[in-house]
Enzyme design. Sequence first.
Site, PDB file in Angstrom:
ATOM      1  N   HIS A 264       2.059   1.899  -3.375  1.00 13.90           N
ATOM      2  CA  HIS A 264       1.030   2.561  -4.191  1.00 13.90           C
ATOM      3  C   HIS A 264       1.117   4.081  -4.050  1.00 13.90           C
ATOM      4  CE1 HIS A 264      -1.365  -0.532  -6.070  1.00 13.90           C
ATOM      5  NE2 HIS A 264      -1.530  -1.196  -4.937  1.00 13.90           N
TER       6      HIS A 264
ATOM      7  N   GLU B 220       0.828  -1.213   0.000  1.00 17.25           N
ATOM      8  CA  GLU B 220       0.000   0.000   0.000  1.00 17.25           C
ATOM      9  C   GLU B 220       0.861   1.262   0.000  1.00 17.25           C
ATOM     10  OE1 GLU B 220      -2.747  -0.913  -0.939  1.00 17.25           O
ATOM     11  OE2 GLU B 220      -2.537  -2.948  -0.199  1.00 17.25           O
TER      12      GLU B 220
HETATM   13 ZN    ZN Z   1      -2.161  -3.160  -4.667  1.00 11.68          ZN
END
Ligand code: ZN
Length: 176
Positions: free
Chosen positions: A167, A164
């Site tokens: 990201h 995450e």
């Molecule tokens: Zn992902």
Amino acid sequence: MKSRKKITGLIILVTAAIYVVYAAWPRTVPAEILQEPNTILTSVSEEVTAFDEQTKQISEELKEVIKKTDFRGHIFGLGLAAPQLGYSQRIIALKSSYGDYQIMVNPKIVEQKLQLPWTEKCFSLDGRHFLKRYFWVKVQYQDIEGNDFEETIIGSKAAVLQQEIDHLNGVLINDY
Ligand SMILES: [Zn+2]
């Protein structure tokens, strides 16, 4: 002694079979989640400085969409990052338990230990990818009101956290 070995072997085999079925099980991806290629997915997200209605709204949306992908037996961890919903903001959601999702604003790994080979999937692209993740991480983050927190996370939840945060930096699991 012999039968104990047989039982151990059987347990290992059954566990491996469950994992293979789990890994190959098709996941339905909610329509809200952006798919690669998309410039938002490869951009660096902005630091959240105003903890306002928009912060709250994005975190609610993250929780709603992550819930759609969740099921009770999901034990390998689950996460979603704001850019996957089209918001270039440093906000992520992590599964704590079924129906309970933790929001982290401006998450930052400050310490990490024990890098191991790992395999992951991502809702924004196809396939399972091989990479390396830290088994132990210490993360600093804020909640939606801007309060500071520090937490140590291990295992598959730590791996999800790393995906995450990637990201938020425009990095996808096929970049490794
Ligand atoms: Zn992902």
